[in-house]
Design a protein around this motif. Structure first.
Motif, short mmCIF file in Angstrom:
data_model
loop_
_atom_site.label_atom_id
_atom_site.label_comp_id
_atom_site.label_asym_id
_atom_site.label_seq_id
_atom_site.Cartn_x
_atom_site.Cartn_y
_atom_site.Cartn_z
N ILE A 1 0.83 -1.20 0.00
CA ILE A 1 0.00 0.00 0.00
C ILE A 1 0.87 1.25 0.00
O ILE A 1 1.85 1.33 0.74
N LEU A 2 0.48 2.22 -0.84
CA LEU A 2 1.09 3.54 -0.84
C LEU A 2 0.04 4.57 -0.43
O LEU A 2 -1.11 4.50 -0.87
N VAL A 3 0.45 5.51 0.39
CA VAL A 3 -0.42 6.63 0.79
C VAL A 3 0.25 7.91 0.31
O VAL A 3 1.37 8.23 0.72
N ALA A 4 -0.43 8.64 -0.57
CA ALA A 4 0.11 9.89 -1.11
C ALA A 4 -0.25 11.02 -0.15
O ALA A 4 -1.44 11.27 0.10
N VAL A 5 0.76 11.69 0.40
CA VAL A 5 0.52 12.77 1.36
C VAL A 5 0.96 14.09 0.75
O VAL A 5 1.85 14.15 -0.10
N SER A 6 0.34 15.13 1.19
CA SER A 6 0.63 16.47 0.70
C SER A 6 0.78 17.41 1.88
O SER A 6 0.80 16.98 3.04
N GLU A 7 0.82 18.71 1.58
CA GLU A 7 1.00 19.70 2.63
C GLU A 7 -0.30 20.10 3.30
O GLU A 7 -0.30 20.92 4.23
N HIS A 8 -1.42 19.55 2.84
CA HIS A 8 -2.72 19.94 3.38
C HIS A 8 -3.02 19.22 4.69
O HIS A 8 -2.52 18.11 4.95
N ALA A 9 -3.87 19.81 5.50
CA ALA A 9 -4.17 19.26 6.82
C ALA A 9 -4.89 17.92 6.73
O ALA A 9 -4.72 17.06 7.59
N HIS A 10 -5.71 17.71 5.67
CA HIS A 10 -6.46 16.46 5.59
C HIS A 10 -5.57 15.27 5.24
O HIS A 10 -6.04 14.12 5.21
N ALA A 11 -4.27 15.49 4.96
CA ALA A 11 -3.37 14.37 4.65
C ALA A 11 -3.20 13.44 5.84
O ALA A 11 -2.96 12.24 5.66
N SER A 12 -3.33 13.97 7.06
CA SER A 12 -3.22 13.10 8.24
C SER A 12 -4.36 12.09 8.27
O SER A 12 -4.19 10.95 8.72
N GLY A 13 -5.53 12.48 7.77
CA GLY A 13 -6.63 11.52 7.67
C GLY A 13 -6.32 10.41 6.68
O GLY A 13 -6.70 9.25 6.88
N LEU A 14 -5.62 10.74 5.58
CA LEU A 14 -5.21 9.71 4.63
C LEU A 14 -4.25 8.72 5.28
O LEU A 14 -4.32 7.51 5.03
N VAL A 15 -3.34 9.24 6.10
CA VAL A 15 -2.38 8.37 6.78
C VAL A 15 -3.10 7.40 7.71
O VAL A 15 -2.80 6.19 7.74
N ARG A 16 -4.05 7.89 8.46
CA ARG A 16 -4.78 7.01 9.38
C ARG A 16 -5.60 5.98 8.61
O ARG A 16 -5.71 4.82 9.02
#
Length: 897
Positions: free
Chosen positions: A251-266
């Motif tokens: 699995i890959l999780v694409a993260v960015s500088e936006h605050a909602h990226a922490s929700g993608l990580v979880r």
């Protein structure tokens, strides 16, 4: 050949490293009794029937008749007998197997610990040597012996296995799982096919419960699947085969500088846990990263740190675009699923810039993509437009571009009569490409427009105007402008990629330098100081390192040196230790502090929690870390934590070794006391009883001799205690070596009754500055040692010779000598080398005392053989070397007389 078609160089190197090595196959089971040895012997017999040269290196049948039957017919290499604490242990004879050089060796119980004195402490190390020799090996292993799973198994079985095998052994092996259902294994246990009845009953109530066996079975199957998946990926990379090969989820999780990226990580964490799959949080660095605000950089660093805490691997990949970077990284990682967020964008924004999610879905291929909306479905807040000067670049860039166009126009006017107008148009591409590559896209476009206007004004008829009389010239202008635009875009893109690559290279170089500094640290103090100094240098900050203690955080290192911290800083550091979160300025807690404290966490496997906290601050009392430094800071913290954890493990290992050494010395002391103290006491008591009945001078002499022997033994124990404590009072004075030797010979005359002592020392030997008492003890112990080991009736020689820089005082016997390679070991505490068939009495302290006393006086002592041991012509020679600095010159001797 494209990048995707090119085999991985690292994979090819690993394949090349396996050339000439044997193959390892491991029969992996969930628990004892599942049939691993049976399966290994059965497949070994099949290989033997197929013409392969098979031998049995070691097989443990545990009394099972069916297993013993399978051993019959195989060639068995006899085991090597090793004596340990009075017991004879049979170990695999690795030398015999290497000399036999079979095609395949069957080696049972890979995690076995060899008996002390073996070449390798662990059997898997023996197997590594066999593999290096090109011999294939079949072996067996239970899942609880895998190093990384040791804690997991102990958590539910309540049994911690001490014999473990590194995971790297499993990763390089072909793994075959030998599996039977738990109920069947329990029945085998009850039938006595695994353990004897009384052991089987106890095992059923503890380790072999159905719950434990089921959990162990799942661990074995999953670990084998991971090993197979890793080997498959290695094969794909080495052969440049395309495709995700989704037999195992990645699995890959694409993260960015936006605050909602922490929700993608979880969400990625939940998905990875549900699928029991490895996962990676990846950020794609593009040119737009250079325009991030401080808040955005901090948010990105926090998101990656969150992913790391949740167990993900993290990566930051430079690329020309997000889609290109994700596609390339997904191909390299063989990802099967991607988690990405989609923000609510206006149709006008997507019409101008396109949708990353839509392009990724269209271009990614056979990878499942999970698109999660941002929280609340709202678009991220618009980024403030950068200042105009920052967006368009400094005016100097445009001025230089205009000057280059003007210079080329002047050159063209000089050459207009010699070359065609079309060639002059081509010359204008030079300033366009230079401006784009040097100053960026906008400067390149400006240079292209200026070049088109200059070409029209100065070279196209009618010259001096911007009108064009010939329609063909209009096409030339448009082509020139179009080529200028395209060239500028390409050059600017290359420049942006070069900037990203340069930034990544600088960060990698900084991390490599940091890692080298930490690796070079030999002690905890050096490591802490290196961490502070390197962090301060790389981030241009002040740095402190505090360690947890019962009285609060203890300031242990600082750069520049820092004497104390205020109470608010101490409170922030304590909060960071207690909560394992950053605290202080720039964080969300205790922001009144001028320092920012980050915890250094130990690995999850070690379970030691927070090892310390690193604090940073700036001289100008500004924010401790700039936004563009956050990724570097997080990497430095990770490396510092690993180095600190490694140092803690090494210290624990040294403590364990020290405890083991103390236990060894204690056992040796008890053994020595039980023999060397009891023997003279028994003789004295017996002689005293006889003396009561029949008074005799011989009995009195016996009591006196044994009492003297007992006195020397007690004196040696006390002397050794003083040596190890470093409490040797010394009184250095001018000492005559001839007198010292004569006194030592006189005091040992009773123990040397069977020998004559020949003193070979010239009368004019110079005096030396030594402690005569310590020297006397050294000579007594050397003479006593020679008397015990010399052949009966042979002389003992005490010789002194002068060299250019020292005096060599030697005690020589004519005995069995010292075994080859043991010349230094004879000086170890409680070491007694049995060099002949005669029984040797002694504590093993005498030579250790000689070495300790000699070194205390600034001397050195060494052991050697006069001739090869056992040839009957020589013996042992112990030499005390007295350096030139301790020799008193002849003129000094006369003055003293």
């Amino acid at each position: 050949m494209t990048e995707s078609d090119r085999p991985s160089p690292e994979a090819l190197l690993r394949v090349a490293a396996q050339e000439g090595r044997g193959r390892l196959k491991i029969f992996l089971g969930a628990a004892p009794g599942v049939g691993k040895t049976w399966e290994m012997l059965t497949e070994g017999r099949q290989r033997r029937d197929g013409g392969i040269d098979v031998v049995v290196g070691v097989v443990e049948t545990h009394g099972r008749r069916e297993t013993e039957a399978l051993v019959h017919g195989h060639e068995i290499i006899p085991r090597r007998e090793v004596d340990h604490v009075g017991h004879s242990l049979g170990e695999m004879d690795i030398d015999a197997i290497l000399a036999r050089a079979p095609g395949l060796a069957l080696v049972d119980e890979l995690a076995h610990t060899n008996a002390p004195g073996s070449r390798h402490p662990k059997r898997y190390q023996d197997v590594e040597e066999l593999l290096d020799a090109g011999i294939d090996v079949y072996s067996t292993l239970n899942i609880q012996h895998v190093e990384s799973l040791n804690d997991v198994v102990a958590s539910f079985t309540r049994v911690r296995v001490r014999e473990t095998v590194p995971d790297s052994i499993l990763e390089q092996a072909e793994v075959e799982v030998v599996d039977i259902p738990p109920d069947e294994l329990i029945e085998r246990l009850k039938d006595g096919k695994v353990y004897v009845p009384h052991e089987a009953t106890r095992a059923l109530g503890h380790f072999f419960s159905k719950t434990n066996l089921t959990a162990l079975r799942e661990l074995a199957l999953r670990r084998a699947a991971q090993a197979v998946d890793a080997q498959m990926l290695e094969h794909l990379r080495a052969n440049a085969l395309a495709g995700s090969f989704a037999v195992g989820e990645r699995i890959l999780v694409a993260v960015s500088e936006h605050a909602h990226a922490s929700g993608l990580v979880r969400a990625g964490k939940r998905m990875a846990d549900a699928l029991r799959a490895p996962w990676t949080a990846v950020h794609i660095e593009t040119q737009r990263d250079q325009h991030f605000t401080d808040a955005e950089r901090r948010q990105l660093a926090d998101t990656l740190a969150l992913a790391s805490r949740l167990g993900a691997s993290t990566a930051s990949i430079p690329a020309a675009g997000v889609v290109d970077g994700m596609r390339g990284f997904a191909r390299e990682a063989r990802a099967t699923q991607i988690v990405i967020g989609k923000s609510a964008r206006s149709w006008w924004f997507e019409a101008r810039h396109g949708s990353v999610v839509d392009r990724l879905v269209r271009d990614i291929g056979d990878v499942a993509i999970h698109v999660l909306p941002s929280e609340g479905g709202e678009a991220p807040p618009p980024r403030a437009r950068p200042p105009r000067g920052g967006r368009w670049g400094p005016p100097a860039h445009y001025l230089w571009s205009a000057l280059m166009v003007a210079a080329l126009t002047l050159l063209g006017r000089l050459l207009v009569e010699a070359i065609d107008l079309g060639n002059i148009a081509l010359l204008y591409l030079v300033p366009v490409m230079f401006a784009a590559a040097t100053f960026g896209l906008r400067a390149g476009l400006f240079a292209g427009l200026a070049a088109s206007l200059a070409y029209n004004f100065f070279f196209l008829p009618p010259t001096g105007t911007l009108t064009v009389s010939n329609p063909e010239n209009v096409i030339s202008i448009l082509v020139l402008l179009g080529v200028a635009v395209v060239t500028s875009q390409f050059a600017a893109r290359v420049r942006a990629q070069a900037d990203l690559a340069g930034s990544s290279a600088r960060q990698n170089a900084a991390l490599a330098s940091f890692s080298r500094q930490l690796t070079a640290a030999a002690t905890r103090e050096e490591l802490m100081q290196a961490i502070c100094a390197e962090v301060a240098r790389l981030l241009d900050v002040r740095a402190v390192l505090l360690l947890p203690s019962p009285n609060g955080p203890d300031l242990s290192a600082a750069y520049p040196p820092e004497d104390r911290l205020d109470q608010i800083e101490i409170a922030a550091a304590q909060w960071a230790i207690d909560n394992e979160q950053p605290a202080g300025r720039g964080s969300a807690t205790l922001t009144a502090s001028d320092w920012l404290f980050h915890p250094l966490r130990a690995s999850a496997v070690s379970g030691r929690g927070v090892l310390g906290v690193l604090g940073i601050a700036r001289e100008d009392a500004g924010d401790p870390v700039r936004s563009d430094q956050l990724p570097l800071l997080m990497s430095l913290l990770d490396q510092a934590s690993i180095a600190f954890d490694r140092m803690a493990l090494e210290e624990e290992n040294l403590k364990a070794q020290a405890v083991g050494e103390r236990d060894r010395l204690r056992a040796a002391l008890l053994s020595s006391v039980s023999h060397d103290l009891r023997t003279p006491l028994t003789t004295i008591l017996s002689a005293a009883q006889e003396l009561k009945k029949h008074p005799s001078p011989q009995l009195v002499e016996t009591i006196d001799a044994e009492a003297q022997r007992l006195n020397r033994f007690v004196a040696n124990l006390l002397d050794m205690a003083r040596v190890e404590a470093g409490a040797l009072p010394m009184k250095v004075e001018a000492t005559d070596l001839l007198d010292a030797v004569a006194g030592a010979v006189h005091d040992t005359r009773k123990s040397l009754l069977d020998h004559t002592v020949e003193v070979d020392i010239v009368p004019d030997i110079p005096l030396v500055r030594l402690d005569p008492v310590l020297l006397h003890h050294c000579l007594i112990n050397l003479l006593d040692n020679a008397g015990r080991y010399a052949d009966p009736g042979t002389p003992i020689i005490v010789r002194c010779r002068r060299t250019s820089d020292a005096l060599l005082l030697s005690v020589i016997d004519q005995g069995p000598g010292i075994p080859v390679g043991q010349e230094k070991r004879v000086f170890e505490t409680f070491t007694r080398l049995e060099g002949s068939d005669r029984v040797r009495h002694g504590t093993g302290l005498g030579l250790a005392i000689v070495k300790g006393f000699a070194e205390a006086m600034g001397l050195s002592v060494e052991a050697s053989n006069n001739a090869p041991p056992g040839d009957g012509r020589g013996g042992a020679c112990f030499t005390i070397r007295i350096p030139e600095t301790l020799i008193i010159a002849a003129i000094d001797s006369k003055d003293m007389l």
